[in-house]
Design a protein around this motif. Structure first.
Motif, PDB file in Angstrom:
ATOM      1  N   PHE A  59      40.308  45.753  48.448  1.00  0.00           N
ATOM      2  CA  PHE A  59      39.556  44.821  47.609  1.00  0.00           C
ATOM      3  C   PHE A  59      38.827  43.777  48.452  1.00  0.00           C
ATOM      4  O   PHE A  59      37.696  43.391  48.136  1.00  0.00           O
ATOM      5  N   GLU A  88      35.813  45.410  49.860  1.00  0.00           N
ATOM      6  CA  GLU A  88      34.791  45.521  48.811  1.00  0.00           C
ATOM      7  C   GLU A  88      34.058  44.195  48.651  1.00  0.00           C
ATOM      8  O   GLU A  88      32.819  44.158  48.556  1.00  0.00           O
ATOM      9  N   ASP A  89      34.801  43.087  48.632  1.00  0.00           N
ATOM     10  CA  ASP A  89      34.181  41.771  48.517  1.00  0.00           C
ATOM     11  C   ASP A  89      33.237  41.502  49.683  1.00  0.00           C
ATOM     12  O   ASP A  89      32.170  40.909  49.517  1.00  0.00           O
ATOM     13  N   LEU A  98      28.028  49.399  40.812  1.00  0.00           N
ATOM     14  CA  LEU A  98      29.484  49.510  40.844  1.00  0.00           C
ATOM     15  C   LEU A  98      30.038  49.957  39.493  1.00  0.00           C
ATOM     16  O   LEU A  98      30.982  50.749  39.435  1.00  0.00           O
ATOM     17  N   THR A 125      34.298  39.781  36.184  1.00  0.00           N
ATOM     18  CA  THR A 125      33.500  40.401  37.241  1.00  0.00           C
ATOM     19  C   THR A 125      32.226  39.616  37.509  1.00  0.00           C
ATOM     20  O   THR A 125      31.851  39.379  38.666  1.00  0.00           O
ATOM     21  N   GLU A 165      36.752  50.073  46.376  1.00  0.00           N
ATOM     22  CA  GLU A 165      37.318  49.671  45.091  1.00  0.00           C
ATOM     23  C   GLU A 165      38.169  50.784  44.490  1.00  0.00           C
ATOM     24  O   GLU A 165      39.281  50.542  44.007  1.00  0.00           O
ATOM     25  N   TYR A 217      42.202  50.654  43.993  1.00  0.00           N
ATOM     26  CA  TYR A 217      42.796  50.823  42.662  1.00  0.00           C
ATOM     27  C   TYR A 217      43.898  51.884  42.703  1.00  0.00           C
ATOM     28  O   TYR A 217      44.988  51.698  42.166  1.00  0.00           O
ATOM     29  N   ARG A 225      41.811  45.313  40.320  1.00  0.00           N
ATOM     30  CA  ARG A 225      41.142  44.120  40.797  1.00  0.00           C
ATOM     31  C   ARG A 225      41.980  42.855  40.688  1.00  0.00           C
ATOM     32  O   ARG A 225      41.745  41.980  39.906  1.00  0.00           O
TER      33      ARG A 225
END
Length: 299
Positions: free
Chosen positions: A17, A20-21, A40, A80, A217, A221, A298
């Motif tokens: 995560f 991804e950020d 996304l 989000t 992501e 998950y 998330r």
């Protein structure tokens, strides 16, 4: 052994995560936030939809129109939009620090809206945790960044999502929930794009970062779902806070961020309050165990 494997998977999920950020923050310099969210959302819906069908489940179910699912999707949209915007406009380290308050907001929401009994110890931890958020944001002081309020929006939206997840019908799988949560981000991104600027043609590097953000992501998950199924939740869940460590490393090394003492102290307070609140909830749950809700992605 299962607790060790589950803890490692949780740390890997948080690393995913955080990566991804990182990709989202890099993309925000070249693409509108709405366009990133559209990609996304569309990519996530395709991947989780394919997984749902491979499990022999239908993509459509009447239960997906139930109030808890609709509320969950609304929370996903609000959360989000807030967090991705915060990543784009503020330091990654401070946005991630504020995000760690989500479990505290969930406990607060459960007490206010679900009638869950919360004793003075957890109320105190919640108040102290939100004090840590204020230390990161610093409203009214010289270091205040108005855009950091988008991270607060992210916390509120993700807390709504997690609270609604508790009431989702058990007939709906985590993959079905994820498919529709991501699908709702596509029209949301289109609406945001209409107000935030025209789409930009991604370069080759932009496409690379978009694909990598999506893959991170999805992998994160999967890792978090596997972690929660492997071992004791009380042992594994605190490792969620490792996401902030990865965010700090990425922010300092790649974006030349220099978190000050207010941000670091506030983040430490938030994490300590969250861990104590979770420990207290698990201790009380042993006395009156309740069925667990589907896992939420998330953070």
């Amino acid at each position: 052994m299962e607790n060790l494997r589950g803890s490692i998977l949780m740390v890997l999920a948080m690393a995913g995560f955080a990566l991804e950020d990182m990709f989202i923050k890099r993309l925000a310099d070249a693409l509108p936030v709405g366009q990133i969210i559209i990609f996304l959302g569309f990519g996530g819906a395709l991947i989780f939809g394919a997984i749902t069908m491979s499990q022999g489940r239908r993509l459509w179910s009447r239960d997906l129109l139930s109030h808890p699912v609709l509320l969950r999707n609304f929370g996903e949209i609000v959360g989000t939009l807030g967090f991705v915007t915060a990543i784009a406009l503020t330091p990654l380290s401070s946005a991630s620090a504020i995000l760690q308050a989500t479990p505290l907001a969930v406990t607060l929401g459960a007490a206010l809206f679900l009638g869950e009994a919360v004793g003075w110890r957890r109320w105190s931890a919640i108040l102290v945790g939100f004090l840590g958020v204020l230390m990161v944001i610093r409203p009214g002081l010289e270091g205040f960044e108005p855009a950091s309020l988008f991270a607060v929006q992210g916390v509120i939206g993700l807390a709504i999502r997690d609270l609604a997840t508790r009431a989702v019908p058990r007939s709906i799988s985590s993959m079905q929930l994820s498919t529709y949560a991501f699908a709702t981000l596509v029209p949301t991104g289109l609406i945001l794009l209409a107000f935030s600027g025209t789409p930009a043609l991604p370069s080759g590097l932009n496409w690379r970062d978009l694909v990598l953000a999506l893959l991170c992501e999805v992998a994160a998950y999967y890792a978090i779902v596997a972690a929660m199924r492997l071992g004791d939740v009380a042992v594994i869940t605190p490792f969620r806070y490792s996401r902030l460590i990865f965010a700090l490393i990425i922010g300092v090394t790649l974006f030349d961020e220099r978190p000050d003492i207010w941000t670091l102290t506030g983040a430490a307070i938030i994490i300590a309050s969250g861990i104590y609140t979770f420990w207290r909830e698990r201790r009380l749950a042993r006395r009156s165990p309740a069925p667990s809700a589907p896992v939420s992605p998330r953070g």
